[in-house]
Design an enzyme around this catalytic site. Sequence first.
Site, short mmCIF file in Angstrom:
data_model
loop_
_atom_site.label_atom_id
_atom_site.label_comp_id
_atom_site.label_asym_id
_atom_site.label_seq_id
_atom_site.Cartn_x
_atom_site.Cartn_y
_atom_site.Cartn_z
N ASP A 1 0.97 -1.04 -0.23
CA ASP A 1 -0.01 -0.01 -0.03
C ASP A 1 0.93 1.28 -0.11
OD1 ASP A 1 -1.93 1.77 0.46
OD2 ASP A 1 -2.86 1.15 2.43
N LYS B 1 -1.03 -1.43 -4.56
CA LYS B 1 -1.99 -0.08 -4.66
C LYS B 1 -0.71 0.92 -5.17
CE LYS B 1 -5.18 -0.80 -1.26
NZ LYS B 1 -5.76 -0.37 0.21
N PHE C 1 -10.32 -0.16 -0.18
CA PHE C 1 -10.09 -1.09 0.71
C PHE C 1 -10.46 -2.55 0.26
CE2 PHE C 1 -11.19 -3.39 4.77
CZ PHE C 1 -9.74 -3.25 5.50
N ASP D 1 -7.75 -9.00 5.77
CA ASP D 1 -9.15 -8.73 6.46
C ASP D 1 -9.49 -7.64 6.79
OD1 ASP D 1 -6.42 -7.82 8.10
OD2 ASP D 1 -7.81 -7.78 9.95
P1 5GP Z 1 1.99 -0.70 3.80
O1 5GP Z 1 2.99 -0.68 4.67
O2 5GP Z 1 2.31 -0.77 2.50
O3 5GP Z 1 0.93 0.62 3.81
O4 5GP Z 1 0.69 -1.55 4.10
C1 5GP Z 1 1.15 -2.69 4.02
C2 5GP Z 1 0.35 -3.66 4.99
O5 5GP Z 1 -1.00 -2.88 5.21
C3 5GP Z 1 -0.54 -5.09 4.08
O6 5GP Z 1 0.22 -6.00 4.39
C4 5GP Z 1 -1.83 -5.16 4.70
O7 5GP Z 1 -1.58 -5.83 6.12
C5 5GP Z 1 -2.33 -3.89 5.17
N1 5GP Z 1 -3.30 -3.13 4.09
C6 5GP Z 1 -3.00 -2.35 3.17
N2 5GP Z 1 -3.99 -2.09 2.22
C7 5GP Z 1 -5.07 -3.07 2.61
C8 5GP Z 1 -6.33 -3.34 2.09
O8 5GP Z 1 -6.68 -2.46 1.06
N3 5GP Z 1 -6.92 -4.16 2.88
C9 5GP Z 1 -6.49 -4.73 3.82
N4 5GP Z 1 -7.14 -5.88 4.37
N5 5GP Z 1 -5.09 -4.59 4.57
C10 5GP Z 1 -4.40 -3.78 3.78
#
Ligand code: 5GP
Length: 178
Positions: A106, A134, A155, A162
Amino acid sequence: MSTIKILDRNFNVYLTEEQIHQAILLISQNMNIDLADKDPLFICILNGAFMFAADLFKEIDFPCQVTFIKLASYDGTNSSGKINQLVGLKENIAGRNIVLVEDIIDTGLTIKYLLDELSLKRPSSIKVATLLLKREALKIDIEPDYIGFKVSNTFLVGYGLDYDGYGRNLRHIYSEAE
Ligand code: 5GP
Ligand code: MG
């Protein structure tokens, strides 16, 4: 069923089980070429990546090792108010070819943290495989080596992802309904 409710939120099917399966086949075909002679150690990032990792590993056709890590996050004083800690890695990864297996990137901050932490342990290489990316949400410069789908900035739940602990068991990936 194409629309579901989890707790207080409604979700529509976004990627079907079949689309996910096809994406995993493509990734595994590339890995079976790229990594066959690399004796890689696959590292699945729990919890979200468990289902992707399980389906991906079944398609890998050369000898390889698999392990699991988790990020424990606790309240602290960094910018987000949370501090992450890598837990569960027992293997010595010095000199190994590592493939990190993630469900979704993300902002990219989680994967960046892991890449930094694991690099300190002197592996020969680290590749990143993520089922979902994303791209619009990325805050750091990272180019995963294997990507299942580039997804919109909404989301998502299901297939390991989850909402408040629920929805990980769903076979499709769903996005929040407008
Ligand atoms: P980042 O550190 O890249 O922002 O986020 C990574 C983590 O955020 C992912 O491994 C996941 O656990 C959570 N995450 C990010 N986007 C989503 C989403 O759209 N849905 C869900 N369920 N978890 C997300
Ligand atoms: Mg994850």
